[in-house]
Design a protein around this motif. Structure first.
Motif, PDB file in Angstrom:
ATOM      1  N   VAL A 216       0.850  -1.194   0.000  1.00 36.29           N
ATOM      2  CA  VAL A 216       0.000   0.000   0.000  1.00 36.29           C
ATOM      3  C   VAL A 216       0.882   1.238   0.000  1.00 36.29           C
ATOM      4  O   VAL A 216       1.857   1.318   0.754  1.00 36.29           O
ATOM      5  N   SER A 217       0.509   2.190  -0.857  1.00 42.15           N
ATOM      6  CA  SER A 217       1.144   3.508  -0.866  1.00 42.15           C
ATOM      7  C   SER A 217       0.032   4.549  -0.949  1.00 42.15           C
ATOM      8  O   SER A 217      -1.097   4.236  -1.331  1.00 42.15           O
ATOM      9  N   ARG A 218       0.336   5.809  -0.611  1.00 42.86           N
ATOM     10  CA  ARG A 218      -0.723   6.823  -0.638  1.00 42.86           C
ATOM     11  C   ARG A 218      -0.173   8.173  -1.074  1.00 42.86           C
ATOM     12  O   ARG A 218       1.036   8.433  -1.013  1.00 42.86           O
ATOM     13  N   SER A 219      -1.112   9.010  -1.526  1.00 37.68           N
ATOM     14  CA  SER A 219      -0.763  10.361  -1.951  1.00 37.68           C
ATOM     15  C   SER A 219      -1.997  11.247  -1.838  1.00 37.68           C
ATOM     16  O   SER A 219      -3.123  10.774  -1.952  1.00 37.68           O
ATOM     17  N   LYS A 220      -1.781  12.541  -1.633  1.00 36.65           N
ATOM     18  CA  LYS A 220      -2.885  13.505  -1.656  1.00 36.65           C
ATOM     19  C   LYS A 220      -3.267  13.864  -3.085  1.00 36.65           C
ATOM     20  O   LYS A 220      -4.368  14.355  -3.335  1.00 36.65           O
ATOM     21  N   SER A 229       3.562   2.651   2.765  1.00 41.20           N
ATOM     22  CA  SER A 229       3.052   2.505   4.118  1.00 41.20           C
ATOM     23  C   SER A 229       4.134   2.093   5.101  1.00 41.20           C
ATOM     24  O   SER A 229       5.029   1.308   4.767  1.00 41.20           O
ATOM     25  N   PRO A 230       4.053   2.589   6.349  1.00 41.80           N
ATOM     26  CA  PRO A 230       4.981   2.096   7.385  1.00 41.80           C
ATOM     27  C   PRO A 230       4.686   0.636   7.752  1.00 41.80           C
ATOM     28  O   PRO A 230       5.542  -0.045   8.302  1.00 41.80           O
ATOM     29  N   PHE A 231       3.457   0.178   7.431  1.00 39.75           N
ATOM     30  CA  PHE A 231       3.093  -1.222   7.642  1.00 39.75           C
ATOM     31  C   PHE A 231       3.307  -1.960   6.316  1.00 39.75           C
ATOM     32  O   PHE A 231       2.361  -2.263   5.587  1.00 39.75           O
ATOM     33  N   HIS A 232       4.580  -2.196   6.025  1.00 39.85           N
ATOM     34  CA  HIS A 232       4.962  -2.704   4.707  1.00 39.85           C
ATOM     35  C   HIS A 232       5.650  -4.040   4.848  1.00 39.85           C
ATOM     36  O   HIS A 232       6.591  -4.171   5.647  1.00 39.85           O
ATOM     37  N   GLU A 259     -16.802  -1.551   9.167  1.00 41.60           N
ATOM     38  CA  GLU A 259     -15.626  -2.418   9.129  1.00 41.60           C
ATOM     39  C   GLU A 259     -14.992  -2.396   7.747  1.00 41.60           C
ATOM     40  O   GLU A 259     -15.664  -2.174   6.742  1.00 41.60           O
ATOM     41  N   TRP A 260     -13.688  -2.655   7.736  1.00 38.23           N
ATOM     42  CA  TRP A 260     -12.942  -2.727   6.479  1.00 38.23           C
ATOM     43  C   TRP A 260     -12.265  -4.086   6.355  1.00 38.23           C
ATOM     44  O   TRP A 260     -11.804  -4.667   7.338  1.00 38.23           O
ATOM     45  N   ASP A 292      -3.519   5.901  11.860  1.00 36.49           N
ATOM     46  CA  ASP A 292      -2.965   7.139  11.290  1.00 36.49           C
ATOM     47  C   ASP A 292      -3.182   7.201   9.775  1.00 36.49           C
ATOM     48  O   ASP A 292      -2.267   7.552   9.008  1.00 36.49           O
ATOM     49  N   ASP A 293      -4.389   6.819   9.361  1.00 28.73           N
ATOM     50  CA  ASP A 293      -4.783   6.832   7.953  1.00 28.73           C
ATOM     51  C   ASP A 293      -3.989   5.847   7.102  1.00 28.73           C
ATOM     52  O   ASP A 293      -3.869   6.018   5.882  1.00 28.73           O
ATOM     53  N   TRP A 294      -3.471   4.797   7.731  1.00 28.96           N
ATOM     54  CA  TRP A 294      -2.829   3.705   7.004  1.00 28.96           C
ATOM     55  C   TRP A 294      -3.565   2.401   7.314  1.00 28.96           C
ATOM     56  O   TRP A 294      -3.909   2.131   8.460  1.00 28.96           O
ATOM     57  N   PRO A 295      -3.793   1.555   6.307  1.00 28.54           N
ATOM     58  CA  PRO A 295      -4.424   0.258   6.591  1.00 28.54           C
ATOM     59  C   PRO A 295      -3.398  -0.747   7.109  1.00 28.54           C
ATOM     60  O   PRO A 295      -2.250  -0.766   6.672  1.00 28.54           O
TER      61      PRO A 295
END
Length: 534
Positions: A216-220, A229-232, A259-260, A292-295
């Motif tokens: 998972v990666s993210r961007s605005k 993600s830090p959970f990588h 739930e997700w 913190d907005d990370w899955p």
């Protein structure tokens, strides 16, 4: 009182590359079918636990032509979405898997998931595993970029994206690179999701085997840059060889109430030290939480679980665990579980020629990439028994019909009726192909009065015992037990190949002479043994 647990996988037996979408209270999953038709299996559920196969949109001669496609080519990693009041299905038809990689990408759509579906529109052939992303009234086509050039270190040249006009399915603007991947290398099956101001890029990485993973990666900004993600990684069992859930990766987000979850590829090896997986790659379900907005997986690790807490929407639901079925060909219909290879058997199959039977005309050999007369269903357990009744009057050793356990054109096990000119009578044979080497395992004459025979196979994890019986008589073994676990992508990989499918069992007929012979089948029965499933 706590919620009950559910067991993975949620889609048993050869159901890889799950793409999930939600429409109101309905959930739909699309999975890869490779060379099997009808193509792209779409399942429906309202609880994320029990799923029904409701559509397989790709039909031979209508919107796809798979004749000649190599084993484990054809339909790869579909992407299913819903926007502007329609379902949108993106799929790849892989014509060749060499360095050049001919991967043709198409889009079809429908108002109802059961169809009718539109004619396919060719988009491009830049790489495989494309997807659509709907951002309000803006729509994007994203894909990986394949680089054939031998001087390059790798074939993966990053992820690209371009806006697309949905009404006309026309790409517009410039194609732009937006992601180069993570430290796990090649990105496959990329999907985008927008949540709380972030664009989340979920992708598969690490190959398709025991090193598989989801990142998972993210961007605005939709065009990036994307941070990892830090959970990588989000999901993998690369570092967990004893986990009963293996090959975890290629995931897709879904929300169910508050739930997700993710649906994801998984496999169940026969031995926990990464043995063979004859059921192929299946679909699992894992709960995720947002930190913190990370899955992150709700269990706090990147390791999937075989048993998870049931979703809230599944409270009180009993999970299906038995996929046994009996097909009486007198009914004149085939259930959606039955599939054919590369073409539809439109001229080879008949319910009318002999009422009460399915007549199957002899086609090409089990090694053919073009027009086999084979009708089969996926294994959904490694402990089952399959049986059929056949009447067949071959005049030559080139005319064959019977019961087959099949992986690909080089790997199959076949209990068949044929003719032996030296004996001057029909014979029952057990032939196997092991990495393309054909071997006769067992043979016995068939008495003249035996017009009909019952053929069966009992699969018990890594072994299969074929057997036969006269009508009204007891079954007797034919040949020694065969290695059932060799009908797997792992076995093919050990021999230097690369395959992505799973084992099937069914009926077939060949006529390697003048294509005039036919076999009549009375029924097909697939019976799992409760409590013994892999």
């Amino acid at each position: 009182m706590g919620r009950t647990g559910i067991s993975n996988p949620i889609l048993r037996g050869f159901n890889p590359d799950a793409s999930i979408t939600q429409v109101n209270d309905d959930y739909y999953i699309a999975t890869s079918t490779f060379e099997w038709l009808p193509g792209v299996d779409i399942y429906h559920s309202r609880d994320l636990v029990n799923w029904d196969l409701v559509a397989s949109p790709l039909q031979d001669g209508i919107n796809v032509n798979l004749r000649g496609n190599e084993d484990s080519g054809s339909i790869w990693a579909p992407h299913l979405s819903f926007a502007e009041g329609r379902f949108w299905l993106v799929f790849t038809d892989v014509k060749s898997r060499g360095q050049g990689l001919d991967a043709l990408n198409y889009i079809i759509s429908a108002e109802d998931v059961k169809g009718p579906w539109s004619e396919p529109v060719f988009i491009n052939a830049s790489g495989f595993d494309p997807a659509l992303f709907h951002d309000g009234h803006h729509h994007y086509f994203l894909n990986m970029l394949h680089d054939y050039r031998p001087e390059r270190d790798q074939r993966f040249a990053g992820l690209v994206m371009q806006e697309i006009d949905l009404p006309t399915l026309t790409l517009k603007g410039e194609r732009r690179h937006f992601f180069t991947g993570t430290d796990l290398g090649v990105c496959e099956g990329p999907t985008l999701m927008k949540k709380d101001g972030y664009y989340y890029l979920l992708a598969a990485a690490g190959g398709t085997g025991y090193s598989h993973a989801a990142t998972v990666s993210r961007s605005k900004d939709i065009w990036g840059p994307y941070e990892t993600s830090p959970f990588h990684p989000l999901l993998t069992t690369k570092d967990d060889p004893t986990n009963p859930v293996q090959k975890a990766g290629h995931a897709s987000f879904v929300q169910a109430g508050d739930e997700w979850f993710i649906v994801h590829i998984m496999a169940r090896p026969l031995s926990l030290q990464r043995g063979h997986c004859p059921l192929g790659r299946e679909t699992g379900l894992q709960k995720i939480e947002w930190i913190d907005d990370w899955p992150r997986l709700a269990n706090g690790t990147h390791w999937p679980q075989m048993v998870i807490e049931a979703p809230k929407i599944a409270r009180g639901v009993t999970q299906r665990s038995d996929y046994s079925e009996r097909i009486d060909f007198a009914d004149g219909v085939l259930p959606p579980s039955m599939k054919t290879l590369r073409h539809s058997l439109s001229s080879e199959l008949s319910f009318d020629a002999r009422p009460g039977y399915l007549r199957l005309h002899g086609g090409q050999s089990l090694g053919s990439l073009h027009e086999q007369s084979l009708l089969a269903r996926r294994w959904q357990s490694t402990s089952f028994r399959a049986e059929t009744q056949v009447e067949f009057s071959p005049r030559s050793f080139q005319q064959i019909a019977g019961l087959v356990c099949y992986f690909d054109t080089n790997n199959w096990q076949y209990l068949n009726v044929s003719f032996d000119e030296e004996l001057g009578c029909k014979v029952l044979r057990l032939d196997i192909s092991d990495n393309g080497k054909w071997v006769l395992v067992g043979k016995r004459p068939i008495e003249e009065q035996e017009a009909a025979l019952r053929l069966g196979v009992r699969v018990n994890r890594n072994q299969a015992q074929f057997e036969a019986a006269k009508i009204g008589g007891a079954f007797v073994p034919i040949g020694e037990p065969t290695a059932a676990d060799r009908l797997s992508d792992d076995y093919v990989k050990e021999l230097g190949g690369l395959s992505f499918t799973g084992a099937f069992v069914g009926i077939c007929a060949q006529d390697l002479d003048d294509h005039s012979s036919f076999a009549d089948f009375r029924y097909f029965d697939y019976r799992e043994f409760p409590g013994e499933c892999a």
